[in-house]
Structure formats: structure tokens, C-alpha cells
Design an enzyme around this catalytic site. Structure first.
Site, PDB file in Angstrom:
ATOM      1  N   ASN A  12       0.845  -1.195   0.000  1.00 53.57           N
ATOM      2  CA  ASN A  12       0.000   0.000   0.000  1.00 53.57           C
ATOM      3  C   ASN A  12       0.870   1.231   0.000  1.00 53.57           C
ATOM      4  OD1 ASN A  12      -2.308  -1.524   0.219  1.00 53.57           O
ATOM      5  ND2 ASN A  12      -2.446  -1.315   2.434  1.00 53.57           N
ATOM      6  N   ASP A  49      -4.427  -5.739   2.802  1.00 54.70           N
ATOM      7  CA  ASP A  49      -5.600  -6.547   3.143  1.00 54.70           C
ATOM      8  C   ASP A  49      -5.576  -7.931   2.517  1.00 54.70           C
ATOM      9  OD1 ASP A  49      -7.147  -4.746   4.740  1.00 54.70           O
ATOM     10  OD2 ASP A  49      -7.466  -3.550   2.948  1.00 54.70           O
ATOM     11  N   LYS A  76      11.372 -17.367  -8.820  1.00 55.41           N
ATOM     12  CA  LYS A  76      10.982 -16.150  -9.534  1.00 55.41           C
ATOM     13  C   LYS A  76      10.043 -16.505 -10.701  1.00 55.41           C
ATOM     14  CE  LYS A  76      12.802 -12.231 -12.047  1.00 55.41           C
ATOM     15  NZ  LYS A  76      13.874 -11.727 -12.875  1.00 55.41           N
ATOM     16  N   PHE A 123      -7.260   4.356  11.922  1.00 55.29           N
ATOM     17  CA  PHE A 123      -7.248   5.361  10.870  1.00 55.29           C
ATOM     18  C   PHE A 123      -8.185   4.892   9.765  1.00 55.29           C
ATOM     19  CE2 PHE A 123      -4.081   8.794  11.174  1.00 55.29           C
ATOM     20  CZ  PHE A 123      -3.635   8.535  12.458  1.00 55.29           C
ATOM     21  N   LYS A 163     -16.387   1.997  10.292  1.00 52.84           N
ATOM     22  CA  LYS A 163     -15.164   1.285  10.705  1.00 52.84           C
ATOM     23  C   LYS A 163     -14.993   1.343  12.212  1.00 52.84           C
ATOM     24  CE  LYS A 163     -12.520   1.610   6.573  1.00 52.84           C
ATOM     25  NZ  LYS A 163     -11.561   2.312   5.748  1.00 52.84           N
ATOM     26  N   LYS A 219     -14.996  -2.184  14.126  1.00 54.04           N
ATOM     27  CA  LYS A 219     -13.745  -2.659  14.723  1.00 54.04           C
ATOM     28  C   LYS A 219     -13.675  -2.374  16.232  1.00 54.04           C
ATOM     29  CE  LYS A 219     -11.306  -2.263  10.322  1.00 54.04           C
ATOM     30  NZ  LYS A 219     -10.028  -2.320   9.637  1.00 54.04           N
TER      31      LYS A 219
HETATM   32  N1  CTP Z   1      -6.162  -2.253   9.405  1.00 56.43           N
HETATM   33  C1  CTP Z   1      -5.641  -3.377   9.998  1.00 56.43           C
HETATM   34  N2  CTP Z   1      -5.527  -4.524   9.283  1.00 56.43           N
HETATM   35  C2  CTP Z   1      -5.929  -4.587   7.995  1.00 56.43           C
HETATM   36  C3  CTP Z   1      -6.473  -3.444   7.386  1.00 56.43           C
HETATM   37  C4  CTP Z   1      -6.579  -2.279   8.125  1.00 56.43           C
HETATM   38  O1  CTP Z   1      -5.273  -3.327  11.176  1.00 56.43           O
HETATM   39  N3  CTP Z   1      -5.817  -5.710   7.317  1.00 56.43           N
HETATM   40  C5  CTP Z   1      -6.320  -1.023  10.208  1.00 56.43           C
HETATM   41  C6  CTP Z   1      -5.520   0.146   9.697  1.00 56.43           C
HETATM   42  O2  CTP Z   1      -4.270   0.230  10.355  1.00 56.43           O
HETATM   43  C7  CTP Z   1      -6.402   1.325  10.031  1.00 56.43           C
HETATM   44  C8  CTP Z   1      -7.809   0.757   9.981  1.00 56.43           C
HETATM   45  O3  CTP Z   1      -7.663  -0.651  10.104  1.00 56.43           O
HETATM   46  O4  CTP Z   1      -6.195   1.793  11.338  1.00 56.43           O
HETATM   47  C9  CTP Z   1      -8.586   1.073   8.744  1.00 56.43           C
HETATM   48  O5  CTP Z   1      -7.846   0.747   7.609  1.00 56.43           O
HETATM   49  P1  CTP Z   1      -8.431   0.971   6.150  1.00 56.43           P
HETATM   50  O6  CTP Z   1      -7.479   0.417   5.149  1.00 56.43           O
HETATM   51  O7  CTP Z   1      -8.921   2.378   5.990  1.00 56.43           O
HETATM   52  O8  CTP Z   1      -9.755   0.089   6.229  1.00 56.43           O
HETATM   53  P2  CTP Z   1     -10.086  -1.390   5.904  1.00 56.43           P
HETATM   54  O9  CTP Z   1     -10.510  -2.031   7.188  1.00 56.43           O
HETATM   55  O10 CTP Z   1      -8.996  -2.062   5.162  1.00 56.43           O
HETATM   56  O11 CTP Z   1     -11.387  -1.201   5.011  1.00 56.43           O
HETATM   57  P3  CTP Z   1     -11.538  -0.811   3.448  1.00 56.43           P
HETATM   58  O12 CTP Z   1     -10.272  -1.270   2.784  1.00 56.43           O
HETATM   59  O13 CTP Z   1     -12.724  -1.539   3.047  1.00 56.43           O
HETATM   60  O14 CTP Z   1     -11.721   0.676   3.414  1.00 56.43           O
END
Ligand code: CTP
Length: 394
Positions: A210, A279, A289, A323, A337, A341
Site C-alpha cells: 500500500n 488486506d 521467480k 485510521f 469502521k 472494529k
Molecule cells: N487495518 C488493519 N488490518 C488490515 C487493514 C486495516 O489493522 N488488514 C487497520 C488500519 O491500520 C487502520 C484501519 O484498520 O487503522 C482502517 O484501515 P483501512 O485500510 O482504511 O480500512 P479497511 O478495514 O482495510 O477497510 P476498506 O479497505 O474496506 O476501506
């Protein structure tokens, strides 16, 4: 905490590293401090006073042996005005003078007259630095409460390799900033911060990740540290400098981040999850490779851990902050969220408004109790301060 009215008096002595003091002045000005520079006569041989004057926006004081009356009065006023004094670069000469009670110019008299903390950042040739007389002087000054920021090792201007390079200028500026923080409302608290991206390897040379520089999380770690917290920073791969004075745990993948977070979770009071966690990961990692023999390749991905969600499920007394980086329906998505969470706060930012690598951020902080705080665009460090203020009910 606002450091706008804090006064830093920087003594610049005559070493080749004198030019680096310009960077320190600039860094401290960016932190809104009132910076005054005193140059020794030999320092002016290396850098012009005008450069320091332009950056500090204050008159530079230079030694005027010819006019003792002028400096005798001035050194008292700067000595009184200083909240902290920094000597950078500090030569063996100034260290020796102060250690032996010699006050024969503007800088040494000001150091002698001030009640503010004095920090020396030495820079000199390795052999000089290691000379037992210099080391003895440093020990003596330390025993009187003077502080030192150790020089770094590396290739010195004279061509020698060893200890004696002025410490990194950002490190010096951050140390000064940290010492001036007089609000220590997080003393006794343990804060865990995650920052940066995680990566999901595809084969030994490729991965997906990311976009994240880690700047926001590092700023939170630094703010918490300066307010007295014990900080654990779990960071994915970043190219920015690691903050001093915090425990750094470096991880790469989602799983490594999750294991580290779980290892510390029970013992911490506050958790800020600013990391941009990947994710999804490739369903099958190829340990060889992948060759480009085909016109198209298909990769299959599977969902990886949602670390924050897991923390929300197992949390006891920890304050949990997430975040939400959103491109649309910012507040609605962030609020979802927060609930999904089981968070106490969520920092929502619209990724279409401020760029990823920016030093600034524009966020809204949503609280579990429904309160919304919409902040102007500000530096990431200021966002960190506002966030911790909210948590600490300021
Ligand atoms: N986060 C996490 N683990 C993941 C994805 C996200 O701990 N696999 C945490 C991030 O560190 C952040 C929060 O969840 O504090 C929200 O992350 P974000 O990427 O905005 O949300 P997602 O839960 O991934 O949802 P979406 O991608 O559907 O927006």
C-alpha cells in the site's frame, strides 16, 4: 503543546560542521521556536553571520572582544532569555573552556551565566575527541548537569574515519524539541503505534503493498515520546528516519505486524494503528521467480488478517485508535469502521485532499461517543498533538 514562545540560543563554534548548524536553526524555526545564534569569531570564518540571521530572523551575536561593554550586557540578556542552550558544533576548545571555568568571549560567558539547560553537540577529529583531556572535560561537564549529544562515526572532513562527526541535524533538533516539552501528561503510559505499509510477497523479487510513507505514525510516536510515554513503534518498511527514544520493531508482512502487535497489546494503554496494512496476500507464494514466459498472468489473492478488528475483539482497558483512509463518504465510512472494529477513536482522512507523502494532513477525528472534531489542514505532528490532546481530554 505550543513551543512558539520557547527560546533556543544556539552557540556555533569554529569547526567545519558549522554549516550544519544552519540546518538546525531552520528545523527549530519550522517548529515555531524563537532562535538566537551566537557565533564565535572562528565560526564566522566558516559561515557568514548573515546566513544565520536570515534563517533565525534574529540578529546574530558575534564575539566582539574590542567592545567588552556591549557583550557583557548582551550575554546576560540572552542567558536569561534562553529556555535551552545548544552548542553545535562544539569544538574541543569550547568544551575545554567551559569545563575549566573560562569565560572570555560572548559564547562562553553566556553559557556560564545561564540557568537554562545546556546541550553540547561535539564535532571534531577522532583523535581529538578521544583525547583523554577532552573526554575528561566532557565527563566533568556531565557531572555538573551539562548534556551531550554524541557525535556520529564516519568519514570526517580531514579524511580520517572514526567518531567525531556532528550528530544528525534532525536528531539534534528533535532532541531539543523534546527537551523543551514541559507537558508530560503521558508519563507512566505505554503507547503502541503502528506505521508504514506492510508488504505481501508474490515471489522472491516481487510484492504488493500500500502507499504509505509512515510519516503520520512516526509523528504520533514522537509526540507521545515527548509527552513522556514509553513508546513502541511497529513499523513496516519506510525510507524515513526512525525516531530516537522509542522502541522500534521492524516488520514486513501483515502477519509479522500482527504477531508483534499481539505480543505487546496486553501491556499497553493506548494503541494507534496508523499503518496501511495490506488486506490481501497472494494465495500461493512462489519461491521461484515467476518468469515472463506468458503474455498474461493471473494471481489469486486471499484475505489477510484485519489486525485492528482483532484488537477490537480482545481489548480490555486499552484505548484503541484506528485510521480510515477514504476516497468517498469519509465520515460515514469512518464511523462504520469505528463501530465494526470496536474502536474508541478513528482518524478519518480524505485521500483525495492531501497527498500520501505530504508533511501535512487534513483529518476529522471521530469519537466512540459520537463527537466529531474537524481539523484544518496542519502538519502531521500537529495532527498527532490534537489526537493525543483529545484522548487526554485537553
Ligand atoms: N487495518 C488493519 N488490518 C488490515 C487493514 C486495516 O489493522 N488488514 C487497520 C488500519 O491500520 C487502520 C484501519 O484498520 O487503522 C482502517 O484501515 P483501512 O485500510 O482504511 O480500512 P479497511 O478495514 O482495510 O477497510 P476498506 O479497505 O474496506 O476501506
Amino acid at each position: 503543546m505550543e513551543l512558539k514562545n520557547k527560546c533556543v540560543v544556539i552557540g556555533v563554534t569554529g569547526g567545519i560542521a558549522a554549516y550544519k548548524a544552519l540546518d538546525i536553526v531552520s528545523n527549530l524555526k519550522k517548529k515555531n521556536m524563537d532562535v538566537h545564534v551566537i557565533m564565535t569569531k572562528s565560526a564566522t570564518e566558516f559561515v557568514t553571520p548573515l546566513s544565520f540571521q536570515s534563517l533565525s530572523q534574529n540578529q546574530v551575536t558575534i564575539d566582539m572582544f574590542e567592545e567588552p561593554r556591549a557583550w557583557e550586557i548582551q550575554h546576560i540578556s540572552l542567558a536569561k532569555k534562553a529556555d535551552i542552550m545548544l552548542v553545535a558544533p562544539a569544538t574541543a576548545n569550547i568544551i575545554g573552556k567551559v569545563a575549566n571555568g573560562i569565560a572570555d568571549d560572548m559564547l562562553s560567558t553566556t553559557i556560564m551565566a545561564t540557568k537554562a539547560p545546556v546541550v553540547f553537540a561535539p564535532a571534531m577529529n577522532t583523535n581529538m575527541y578521544e583525547n583523554p583531556i577532552v573526554q575528561g572535560n566532557i565527563e566533568k561537564l556531565k557531572s555538573y548537569g551539562y548534556m551531550f549529544i554524541e557525535p556520529a562515526s564516519g568519514r570526517l572532513a580531514c579524511g580520517d574515519v572514526g567518531k567525531g562527526k556532528l550528530a544528525d541535524t534532525k536528531y539534534i533538533s528533535d532532541q531539543i524539541h523534546s527537551m523543551l516539552y514541559d507537558i508530560k501528561d503521558l508519563k507512566g503510559k505505554k503507547v503502541l503505534v503502528t506505521a508504514g505499509p506492510t508488504i505481501a510477497p508474490i515471489d522472491p523479487v516481487r510484492y504488493i503493498t500500500n502507499r504509505s510513507t509512515g510519516k503520520m505514525g512516526y509523528a504520533i510516536a514522537e509526540e507521545a515520546r515527548d509527552r513522556g510515554a514509553e513508546v513502541i513503534l511497529i513499523t513496516g518498511p519506510t525510507s524515513i528516519e526512525k525516531p530516537f527514544g522509542v522502541k522500534i520493531v521492524e516488520v514486513k508482512t501483515n502477519e509479522e505486524m500482527m504477531n508483534s502487535v499481539l505480543e505487546y497489546f496486553e501491556e499497553v494503554d493506548i494503541v494507534v494503528k496508523s499503518a496501511a496494512v495490506a488486506d490481501y496476500k497472494p494465495k500461493n507464494y512462489s519461491d521461484r521467480k515467476i518468469k515472463k514466459s506468458e503474455e498474461y498472468i493471473n494471481l489469486e489473492f486471499e484475505k489477510d488478517n484485519d489486525i485492528l478488528k482483532r484488537l477490537g475483539e480482545i481489548k480490555t482497558n486499552q484505548i484503541l485508535i484506528g485510521f480510515a483512509a477514504e476516497s468517498h463518504d469519509l465520515i460515514e465510512n469512518a464511523r462504520n469502521k469505528l463501530q465494526r472494529k470496536n474502536l474508541d477513536y478513528i482518524v478519518a482522512n480524505d485521500i483525495t485532499k492531501t497527498g500520501f507523502a505530504s508533511d501535512n494532513n487534513k483529518v476529522a477525528i471521530l469519537c466512540r461517543n459520537g463527537k466529531e472534531t474537524h481539523l484544518e489542514e496542519m502538519t502531521k505532528r500537529e495532527v498527532a498533538r490534537e489526537l493525543l490532546n483529545l484522548i487526554m481530554n485537553k
